[in-house]
Write a protein that holds these residues in place. Structure first.
Motif, PDB file in Angstrom:
ATOM      1  N   GLU A 118       4.104  -6.358   2.209  1.00  0.00           N
ATOM      2  CA  GLU A 118       2.926  -6.551   1.382  1.00  0.00           C
ATOM      3  C   GLU A 118       2.900  -7.973   0.828  1.00  0.00           C
ATOM      4  N   GLY A 152       3.211 -11.011  -1.530  1.00  0.00           N
ATOM      5  CA  GLY A 152       4.083 -11.320  -2.667  1.00  0.00           C
ATOM      6  C   GLY A 152       5.478 -10.743  -2.585  1.00  0.00           C
ATOM      7  N   GLY A 208       7.844 -11.865  -0.653  1.00  0.00           N
ATOM      8  CA  GLY A 208       8.845 -12.891  -0.338  1.00  0.00           C
ATOM      9  C   GLY A 208       9.022 -13.159   1.147  1.00  0.00           C
ATOM     10  N   LYS A 209       7.974 -12.937   1.933  1.00  0.00           N
ATOM     11  CA  LYS A 209       8.115 -13.123   3.389  1.00  0.00           C
ATOM     12  C   LYS A 209       8.416 -14.581   3.736  1.00  0.00           C
ATOM     13  N   GLU A 215       0.689 -15.202   8.187  1.00  0.00           N
ATOM     14  CA  GLU A 215      -0.556 -14.417   8.326  1.00  0.00           C
ATOM     15  C   GLU A 215      -0.999 -14.363   9.777  1.00  0.00           C
ATOM     16  N   ASN A 257       0.916  -9.479   6.406  1.00  0.00           N
ATOM     17  CA  ASN A 257       0.920  -8.378   5.441  1.00  0.00           C
ATOM     18  C   ASN A 257       0.081  -7.207   5.948  1.00  0.00           C
ATOM     19  N   ARG A 280      12.342  -1.176  -5.050  1.00  0.00           N
ATOM     20  CA  ARG A 280      13.664  -1.731  -5.396  1.00  0.00           C
ATOM     21  C   ARG A 280      13.665  -2.079  -6.874  1.00  0.00           C
ATOM     22  N   MET A 285      15.573  -9.947 -11.867  1.00  0.00           N
ATOM     23  CA  MET A 285      14.533 -10.962 -11.658  1.00  0.00           C
ATOM     24  C   MET A 285      13.976 -11.455 -12.988  1.00  0.00           C
ATOM     25  N   VAL A 342       6.635  -9.436  -6.161  1.00  0.00           N
ATOM     26  CA  VAL A 342       7.421 -10.417  -6.913  1.00  0.00           C
ATOM     27  C   VAL A 342       6.541 -11.557  -7.441  1.00  0.00           C
ATOM     28  N   ARG A 343       5.510 -11.913  -6.667  1.00  0.00           N
ATOM     29  CA  ARG A 343       4.636 -12.987  -7.132  1.00  0.00           C
ATOM     30  C   ARG A 343       3.997 -12.608  -8.468  1.00  0.00           C
ATOM     31  N   ARG A 390       6.623 -12.800 -11.290  1.00  0.00           N
ATOM     32  CA  ARG A 390       6.950 -14.170 -11.687  1.00  0.00           C
ATOM     33  C   ARG A 390       5.795 -14.800 -12.482  1.00  0.00           C
TER      34      ARG A 390
HETATM   35  N1  LIG Z   1      13.297 -11.777  -3.877  1.00  0.00           N
HETATM   36  C1  LIG Z   1      12.727 -12.828  -4.472  1.00  0.00           C
HETATM   37  N2  LIG Z   1      13.439 -13.588  -5.316  1.00  0.00           N
HETATM   38  C2  LIG Z   1      12.885 -14.645  -5.932  1.00  0.00           C
HETATM   39  N3  LIG Z   1      11.621 -15.012  -5.813  1.00  0.00           N
HETATM   40  C3  LIG Z   1      10.850 -14.298  -4.985  1.00  0.00           C
HETATM   41  C4  LIG Z   1      11.355 -13.174  -4.271  1.00  0.00           C
HETATM   42  N4  LIG Z   1      10.363 -12.666  -3.527  1.00  0.00           N
HETATM   43  C5  LIG Z   1       9.289 -13.432  -3.769  1.00  0.00           C
HETATM   44  N5  LIG Z   1       9.563 -14.410  -4.644  1.00  0.00           N
HETATM   45  C6  LIG Z   1       8.611 -15.394  -5.193  1.00  0.00           C
HETATM   46  O1  LIG Z   1       7.338 -14.775  -5.201  1.00  0.00           O
HETATM   47  C7  LIG Z   1       6.341 -15.655  -4.724  1.00  0.00           C
HETATM   48  C8  LIG Z   1       5.741 -15.101  -3.463  1.00  0.00           C
HETATM   49  O2  LIG Z   1       6.674 -15.147  -2.395  1.00  0.00           O
HETATM   50  P1  LIG Z   1       6.231 -15.455  -0.892  1.00  0.00           P
HETATM   51  O3  LIG Z   1       5.212 -16.521  -0.853  1.00  0.00           O
HETATM   52  O4  LIG Z   1       7.462 -15.639  -0.073  1.00  0.00           O
HETATM   53  O5  LIG Z   1       5.556 -14.048  -0.593  1.00  0.00           O
HETATM   54  P2  LIG Z   1       4.759 -13.574   0.689  1.00  0.00           P
HETATM   55  O6  LIG Z   1       5.344 -12.272   1.063  1.00  0.00           O
HETATM   56  O7  LIG Z   1       4.764 -14.667   1.695  1.00  0.00           O
HETATM   57  O8  LIG Z   1       3.306 -13.341   0.090  1.00  0.00           O
HETATM   58  P3  LIG Z   1       1.868 -13.474   0.841  1.00  0.00           P
HETATM   59  O9  LIG Z   1       1.799 -12.349   1.829  1.00  0.00           O
HETATM   60  O10 LIG Z   1       0.903 -13.284  -0.283  1.00  0.00           O
HETATM   61  O11 LIG Z   1       1.845 -14.811   1.458  1.00  0.00           O
HETATM   62  C9  LIG Z   1       7.022 -16.991  -4.539  1.00  0.00           C
HETATM   63  O12 LIG Z   1       6.890 -17.716  -5.734  1.00  0.00           O
HETATM   64  C10 LIG Z   1       8.463 -16.631  -4.302  1.00  0.00           C
HETATM   65  O13 LIG Z   1       9.318 -17.664  -4.684  1.00  0.00           O
END
Ligand SMILES: Nc1ncnc2c1ncn2[C@@H]1O[C@H](COP(=O)(O)OP(=O)(O)OP(=O)(O)O)[C@@H](O)[C@H]1O
Ligand SMILES: [Mg+2]
Length: 446
Positions: free
Chosen positions: A170, A172, A174-175, A240, A281, A314, A321, A357-358, A361
């Motif tokens: 999904e 946010g 952290g992919k 994406e 996602n 989780r 965090m 996580v986004r 944060r």
């Molecule tokens: N496990 C984690 N620990 C620390 N920070 C995290 C973690 N997972 C995500 N983040 C933080 O959350 C934000 C989103 O992460 P990221 O861009 O990697 O997500 P994404 O899965 O690519 O989201 P999207 O699909 O919206 O692009 C970033 O600021 C990232 O640093």
């Protein structure tokens, strides 16, 4: 231990210096606060003992100044006998101790040793925390829960390989962090890591961005490298990828199969050595079923698949965090690290985090930046996170709504509150588990 002694009275300064040196301290002296500021510049001072009343710059002014400059060296202030106001003032400004004059050597030594002991404990604590963070953080990915540890293991395994990896999860979750970690774990880590976001790229530019173009390929075109060439010998992260149009999908497939690219407008092929990572996602398998994504490309990408787990699966990671993000954000904003009420941690742990996580944060960042309090409390949380969703939950009943609708909402909200636990929901609503299961099916609440 290097001590800076600031005292304007010559005889007291000399006798205190002699005493400290006899106890093994190495002592630098200054006659007032102003002179002392210069002594701090070489960065070797570990403890400061300062008189309060001095010409030019008093001990209190000196203390105030260094704390404003972010200097954290412990300070002992020497105050006049009975001058409790100054003593309190010094402590408020961040002194570690105060001593009333005349200074009794034993008292001075006791307080100096007390500070040394405290500093040692703090640095040990900091060291242990860092060690702990290492165990709960992998290439900037924070987490210690079983699902995220599985992700860490997979990253380590695929890092060394060249296989294409599809990262699903999904928004946010952290992919992108996972992709960067894979790159950093492998032999290509010193080579480029290039990102292309398919959602942000206009369709018409896509091909030339990815593969480059040659002079004259279109009006005004000059020779330009594409991202594949930029990423040569390194990693190309296609973010994406579910948004990629079918005609570009074919071209990408050809690049993966032939390991060559052709710039737009060119006739010659160039061989390239790029590791591909892709993220989405969407559920790419469903996109294949519905005909939006080519199955042959899907199988090429999906050699290894890593699923970034949503935050609600989780919950053990949430408290960790909160702590790490709070520290990071306070540090980024030059603030003293704020503490978080345990109740806040509880509420945040039980929230569903649709933005993962986004969202977590960002929430912590907005609270820290918007509040001047040192402790983050429940009333700093927005209402929807606190669970007060009046339109939705507590006030969902409207006169005249059907009983079926009422029943459906009662089941839905109770399930949500009880973390989707069906037995507990049945119990809370006073019906059997079978009844709840049937109604969940009937109302399509899965
Ligand atoms: N496990 C984690 N620990 C620390 N920070 C995290 C973690 N997972 C995500 N983040 C933080 O959350 C934000 C989103 O992460 P990221 O861009 O990697 O997500 P994404 O899965 O690519 O989201 P999207 O699909 O919206 O692009 C970033 O600021 C990232 O640093
Ligand atoms: Mg992303």
């Amino acid at each position: 231990m290097n001590v800076l002694l600031i005292e304007d009275d010559d005889s007291s300064r000399k006798s205190m210096k002699r005493f400290m040196e006899s106890k093994g301290f190495s002592v630098t002296t200054s006659k007032n606060g102003k002179e002392a500021l210069g002594e701090l510049e070489n960065g070797e001072i570990q403890l400061i003992v300062s008189d309060k009343k001095m010409p030019q710059m008093s001990g209190i002014e000196f203390l105030k100044k260094i704390r404003e400059d972010g200097i954290k060296i412990p300070v002992i202030i020497l105050t006049a006998f009975g001058d409790i106001d100054s003593a309190v003032n010094a402590m408020q400004l961040g002194a570690s101790h105060y001593i009333q004059k005349p200074v009794h050597p034993d008292d001075l030594l006791l307080k100096m040793n007390d500070i040394i002991e405290r500093e040692k404990l703090t640095s040990e604590l900091q060291y242990l925390r860092k060690e702990l963070d290492k165990a709960t953080c992998f290439n900037e990915i924070i987490g210690k829960s079983a699902p995220i540890r599985k992700v860490f293991d997979k990253i380590k395994m695929v890092g060394a390989a060249k296989s294409t990896v599809l990262i699903q999860g999904e928004s946010g979750t952290g992919k992108e962090l996972v992709a960067r970690a894979i790159h950093k774990c492998g032999p290509r880590k010193s080579k480029p890591f290039v990102v292309i976001n398919c959602a942000a790229m206009p369709e018409t530019l896509f091909e030339s961005e990815l593969f480059g173009h040659v002079k004259g390929a279109f009006t005004g075109a000059v020779d330009k490298k594409g991202l594949f060439e930029e990423a040569n010998y390194g990693t190309l992260f296609i973010d994406e990828i579910g948004e990629l149009k079918r005609d570009v999908q074919v071209k990408l497939l050809r690049v993966i199969e032939n390991k060559t690219i052709t710039r737009v407008g060119a006739t010659v092929e160039k061989s390239i050595d790029v590791r591909l990572l892709a993220a989405t996602n969407r559920c790419l398998e469903n996109e294949v079923k519905s005909g939006n994504f080519r199955s042959d490309l899907f199988y090429r990408l999906n050699v290894v698949c890593i699923n970034a787990p949503p935050l609600r699966e989780r919950k053990e990671d949430i408290a960790l965090m909160i702590r790490v993000f709070t520290e990071q954000i306070c540090e980024e904003n030059n603030m003293a690290v704020k503490t978080v009420d345990p109740q806040v941690v509880d509420i945040l742990t039980n929230y569903s985090w649709p933005g993962n996580v986004r969202e977590l944060r960002n929430l912590i960042e907005s609270i820290i930046v918007l509040s001047s309090k040192e402790r983050i409390a429940v009333d700093d949380l927005p209402a929807n996170v606190r669970g007060e969703t009046p339109d939705d939950e507590t006030l969902f009943f409207k006169p005249g709504m059907s009983l079926a609708e009422l029943e459906k909402k009662a089941i839905l909200f109770t399930l949500k509150r009880l973390n989707e636990n069906r037995s507990k929901t049945a119990e809370a609503l006073g019906v059997s588990l079978r009844t709840i299961q049937r109604k969940i099916n009937d109302y399509e609440l899965q």
